[in-house]
Design a protein around this motif. Structure first.
Motif, short mmCIF file in Angstrom:
data_model
loop_
_atom_site.label_atom_id
_atom_site.label_comp_id
_atom_site.label_asym_id
_atom_site.label_seq_id
_atom_site.Cartn_x
_atom_site.Cartn_y
_atom_site.Cartn_z
N PHE A 1 0.25 9.49 -1.06
CA PHE A 1 1.62 10.03 -1.08
C PHE A 1 2.44 9.32 -2.15
O PHE A 1 3.20 9.95 -2.91
N LEU A 2 2.31 7.99 -2.22
CA LEU A 2 3.15 7.25 -3.17
C LEU A 2 2.84 7.62 -4.61
O LEU A 2 3.67 7.42 -5.49
N GLY A 3 1.64 8.17 -4.85
CA GLY A 3 1.33 8.62 -6.20
C GLY A 3 2.08 9.88 -6.58
O GLY A 3 2.05 10.30 -7.74
N SER A 4 2.79 10.48 -5.62
CA SER A 4 3.32 11.83 -5.84
C SER A 4 4.72 11.88 -6.44
O SER A 4 5.16 12.95 -6.85
N GLY A 5 5.42 10.78 -6.49
CA GLY A 5 6.83 10.87 -6.91
C GLY A 5 7.12 10.10 -8.18
O GLY A 5 6.29 9.35 -8.69
N ILE A 6 8.33 10.29 -8.68
CA ILE A 6 8.75 9.55 -9.87
C ILE A 6 9.33 8.24 -9.39
O ILE A 6 10.46 8.18 -8.89
N ASN A 7 8.54 7.19 -9.52
CA ASN A 7 8.92 5.86 -9.04
C ASN A 7 7.78 4.93 -9.46
O ASN A 7 6.62 5.26 -9.20
N PRO A 8 8.06 3.81 -10.09
CA PRO A 8 6.97 2.94 -10.56
C PRO A 8 6.21 2.25 -9.44
O PRO A 8 5.25 1.53 -9.70
N ASN A 9 6.61 2.46 -8.20
CA ASN A 9 5.96 1.82 -7.06
C ASN A 9 4.45 2.07 -7.05
O ASN A 9 3.64 1.16 -6.88
N SER A 10 4.06 3.33 -7.28
CA SER A 10 2.64 3.67 -7.22
C SER A 10 1.87 3.03 -8.37
O SER A 10 0.77 2.51 -8.19
N LEU A 11 2.46 3.06 -9.56
CA LEU A 11 1.81 2.45 -10.73
C LEU A 11 1.59 0.96 -10.47
O LEU A 11 0.55 0.38 -10.83
N GLU A 12 2.57 0.35 -9.82
CA GLU A 12 2.49 -1.07 -9.49
C GLU A 12 1.29 -1.35 -8.57
O GLU A 12 0.53 -2.29 -8.80
N ILE A 13 1.11 -0.50 -7.57
CA ILE A 13 0.00 -0.68 -6.63
C ILE A 13 -1.33 -0.45 -7.37
O ILE A 13 -2.26 -1.25 -7.27
N ALA A 14 -1.38 0.65 -8.13
CA ALA A 14 -2.63 1.01 -8.81
C ALA A 14 -3.01 -0.04 -9.85
O ALA A 14 -4.18 -0.44 -9.94
N ALA A 15 -2.03 -0.51 -10.61
CA ALA A 15 -2.34 -1.50 -11.66
C ALA A 15 -2.73 -2.83 -11.03
O ALA A 15 -3.61 -3.53 -11.55
N SER A 16 -2.12 -3.19 -9.90
CA SER A 16 -2.50 -4.43 -9.20
C SER A 16 -3.94 -4.32 -8.73
O SER A 16 -4.73 -5.26 -8.87
#
Lengths: 336, 541
Positions: free
Chosen positions: B192-207
């Motif tokens: 779900f977090l990958g679905s919106g405009i917000n760097p939160n998901s990129l932060e999780i994925a890159a970590s």
């Protein structure tokens, strides 16, 4: 044309309004915004209560589409907006009256009457106890508690403080004049808070506390003192505030509409702050001017005024002031 | 010269290991992109936490507005100039926090409202790297399609890093348990977090990618030529993290600590003798320095004209930092529900059955780690769990007097992902059972996982299509839908179920080579074969 969001059809009045201004209008603007956007679903409002002066600067520097002010626009201020708002500059209209009451925290005090002279004594530090003779003389039917009085004031400058000191300065006992900040006193019982919005909590926590606060903050939380405006003693309420507002005077000037609460009133509660909103006469495009005009029209409409009275406990300016203001709002156009 | 060609061709040809890695990376990237895109379509515009602010910021940055100028910062945020339809995304917010209200109340987003207008964003001081990329579609598109395209760019970025992380695990010598753990860490909330405009998901994925990449590099410390994709992954993920949010470097540090604890000191020292590692580290350092420099630059940003209002700042009362720390520690397990799935503005929780299933997987994973011997193999996992509990508490305690209590489970997801994958890494030397019983258990769990993902997906759709009412209202999704996503909710649900089943079957085939997740023959023939088997076995015996 619509996108693929599948929402309700596109309205002619649509877009986002950004406004900056006085914290005093935070409550009414929230009430107007909710009701306006409920009716016109494709609209939104961003309001930042950073101060009346900040709002005016924002309007003059294209950082806001209207400003919420503590007072009417002056000719000099109007000149500052001509680069942004066109040759006529901005204009201001009265939109609300925020009543200022005297909130008390002492369960023994019910229907207590206070004169300007007594309040001046309390806030200048010469009257320090609730059973003082000056208070007892005007409240013969009340058994006054033998407690200390704790005047509570905010240190930040505010239009509420200005209204309160203006009210007090009508009596010779108040020698500090009209000011946006409370004068310092030697009264050891005086309690200070930084922000006006912190007053309610401090009064709640301070036995014997007394403070000038707006009706919205007082609500049903505190007992208020009955004040006199030249006639009998009047309790602050939505009705008495509305009665005073109807007795106010209206002037239409090149800078907009000015509305003044009456100095005296028999049945009205005339201690308050008139809130203004300043708009440009011309906006950069039709969509924006339509949007701003829609906002101004709604705020001054009976639906808008009912919303702010009900949800934010402010009174309406007089019918004449509203009528004149609507006329000015109708003149808003676009440069295209 | 003709004689140069074979040399050049060799130099630029992909090595067998890189080709093998790409052969894994590309399908995983495609599958994750598909799942995230389906979540993007299923989530109404601005139904994602803080999406209006991030959308406005992205549109502004892509138009060259990187820094707030003097007089542009106010209490409610930074003022930028963006197309009118972007500035007005707040108008979509008629349904958040009202779980009974479908998303159909949101107005249509016009395609031709392109006049530049004041937009307000509370993300005004954030690093522009992510926003520049995500905002690009708004330069060539308009209206709702532009916002969906911005979401898809964001989703693809996340999918790329998740796929890189999975690929790094796949290249380990014992990859099965780590990959199983990584699959478990891909909760409905992560998708779900990958679905919106917000760097939160990129932060999780890159970590996740940085952590998994570092593990693969450390494991190959003596043969780093095999780990070049892992080295690149760590470098790119580290530089990306440094330019995502100012707290992201903390996740990188935690990931590095946990990864190093899985290996010996000699392995850690060895990787820094490799030239490729040093070059990538130097390049990543440049990215990290730029990210850190941005944070310092923003400390000198023009002052705001006012204080952040409630909602942006939640400072309340006189909570002391130690008390905030203890409160966070006290709530450690309360956040688990948000790691599994509370979509929307915390107003679209996944069903309790999904929470129970995932909780079972997490507890099962933790208990299995306890069986690992020698104990030192467990150490990194327990450190990861401790970091998951303590680091957010320390950060929240440090922020308590400036922003109040702001912590949500999604902020800790980088550490959650690292902790769950650490469980798999701790177990990586345990044999992965290939017996029929193991296969049956894996089949049951994978199919149940698919059901859980699909159930979470359709329940979140229900929240937006008809609202969550006190009485069951599944039937009204068919009869009176109050909102329909692009392609309709029915098509999205079928597509998502098919996609998640495809992922599960690929994972099953990888874990049990030569076997399929779902039987290829119809059940009756299997039944007949099963009936015949005892007789045949008797004859053979």
């Amino acid at each position: 044309m619509t996108g693929c969001s599948g929402g309700t059809p596109v309205s002619e009045v649509r877009g986002s309004l950004t406004a900056i201004g006085t914290p005093v209008q935070k409550g009414p603007i929230e009430a107007w915004s909710n009701a306006w956007s409920k009716e016109l679903t494709a609209t939104s409002l961003n309001y930042s209560p950073d101060g009346s002066g900040v709002g005016l600067t924002a309007l003059a520097t294209r950082q806001a589409y209207f400003a919420a002010l503590d007072g009417p626009l002056t000719a000099e201020q109007q000149n500052q907006t001509k680069d942004v708002c066109g040759p006529a500059g901005a204009f201001s209209v009265p939109v609300s009256v925020t009543s200022i009451g005297v909130a008390l925290n002492n369960p023994s005090l019910r229907n207590v009457k206070l004169t300007r002279e007594v309040l001046a004594g309390i806030f200048s530090g010469s009257i320090t106890r609730w059973d003082a003779r000056e208070i007892a003389d005007i409240n013969p039917d009340i058994t006054l508690p033998s407690d200390d009085i704790a005047p509570i004031v905010a240190t930040e400058p505010s239009v509420e403080t200005e209204a309160a000191t203006k009210y007090l300065s009508a009596d010779p006992a108040w020698t500090s004049g009209v000011s946006a900040t409370w004068p310092k006193t030697d009264n050891g019982n005086t309690v200070t808070v930084k922000k006006h919005s912190d007053l309610a909590d401090k009064v709640d926590k301070t036995p014997g506390g007394i403070a000038f606060m707006d009706l919205g903050s007082i609500g049903s939380r505190f007992e208020t003192a009955l004040l006199s405006f030249g006639g009998g003693y009047v309790r602050m309420s939505k009705d008495s505030a509305a009665a005073a507002a109807q007795e106010g005077t209206t002037r239409t000037l090149p800078t907009g509409v000015e509305f003044t609460l009456p100095e005296t009133s028999n049945q009205g509660y005339a201690l308050g702050v008139v809130g203004y909103q300043a708009f440009c006469g011309k906006y950069s495009n039709h969509q924006l001017s339509t949007l701003v005009k829609s906002w101004g029209t709604f705020v001054l409409s009976s639906d808008g005024q009912v919303s702010s009275t009900y949800f934010a406990s402010v009174a309406s300016p007089s019918e004449e002031a509203i009528r004149e203001s609507k006329r000015l709002i109708d003149t808003i156009g676009d440069a295209q | 010269m003709p004689g140069d060609r074979p040399g050049k061709a060799r130099r630029f040809a992909l090595s067998a290991t890189t080709r093998g890695g790409m052969g894994f990376f590309l399908p995983v990237f495609a599958l994750l992109s598909l799942l995230i895109t389906l979540w993007i379509l299923a989530t109404p515009l601005m139904a994602y936490p803080d999406e209006p602010s991030h959308t406005i910021k992205a549109a502004a940055v892509s138009r060259g507005q990187f820094f707030p100028g003097p007089g542009e910062s106010f209490g409610h945020g930074v003022h930028v100039q963006v197309p009118s339809y972007i500035a007005n995304v707040q108008a979509q917010m008629c349904f958040p926090f009202q779980v009974t209200k479908p998303a159909g109340c949101a107005p249509a987003i016009p395609l031709d409202d392109n006049d530049l207008t004041i937009g307000v964003t509370s993300a005004g001081l954030y690093n522009p790297f992510y926003y520049w990329l995500v905002g690009l579609p708004s330069l060539v598109m308009s209206g709702a399609p532009a916002i969906y395209a911005m979401r898809i760019v964001s989703g693809l970025l996340s999918a790329a890093f998740y796929a890189a992380g999975f690929t790094a695990l796949y290249r380990l010598r014992h990859p099965k348990w780590p990959l199983v753990a990584a699959a478990i860490s891909t909760t409905p909330m992560v998708l779900f977090l990958g679905s919106g405009i917000n760097p939160n998901s990129l932060e999780i994925a890159a970590s996740m990618a940085a952590f998994c990449g570092l593990v693969s590099v450390l494991e190959n410390s003596r043969h780093l030529e095999r780990a070049r994709p892992g080295i690149l992954t760590v470098g790119i993920a580290a530089a990306t993290l440094a330019n995502t949010r100012n707290i992201s470097l903390l996740w990188l540090l935690c990931g590095a600590i946990v990864a190093c604890l899985f290996f010996r000191r000699a392995d850690i020292v060895a990787i820094f003798r490799n030239r490729v590692v040093l070059v990538v580290t130097a390049l990543a350092t440049v990215g990290i320095v730029l990210g850190v420099a941005w944070n310092f630059l923003m400390l000198r940003a023009p002052a705001s004209a006012g204080e952040a209002p409630a909602g942006i700042s939640n400072v309340a009362g006189e909570v002391r930092p130690y008390n905030a720390f203890l409160t966070m520690m006290d709530k450690s397990f309360d956040f688990v529900g948000q790691y599994i799935g509370v979509a929307g503005w915390l107003d679209a929780p996944v069903p309790q059955a999904v929470q129970m299933f995932w909780s079972m997987l997490l507890i099962g994973l933790m208990l299995t780690v306890m069986l690992v011997r020698p104990y030192r193999l467990q150490a990194a996992f327990w450190v990861a769990v401790a970091l998951l509990a303590v680091v957010p508490a320390v950060v929240q305690a440090a922020l308590i007097n400036t922003t109040g209590f702001i912590w949500q489970g999604r902020y800790s997801l980088p550490l959650f992902t690292i902790a769950v994958i650490s469980a798999g890494l701790a177990m990586r030397f345990r044999p992965f059972g290939q017996r029929p019983q193991s296969m049956t258990i894996a089949r049951i769990l994978l199919v149940a996982g698919c059901v859980a993902h699909a159930y979470a997906f359709v329940n979140v759709l229900r929240r937006y299509v008809v609202g969550i009412q006190e009485t069951a209202n599944w039937q009204t999704m068919f009869t009176v839908p109050g909102w329909q996503p692009p392609l309709t909710w029915e098509v999205l649900t079928l597509a998502f179920t098919a996609a998640v089943l495809l992922c599960a079957s690929k994972l099953f085939s990888y874990l049990f080579p030569g076997h399929a997740l779902l039987p290829k023959r119809p059940w009756p023939s299997r039944t007949r074969r099963a009936r015949k088997r005892p007789a045949a076995e008797a004859a053979a015996g």
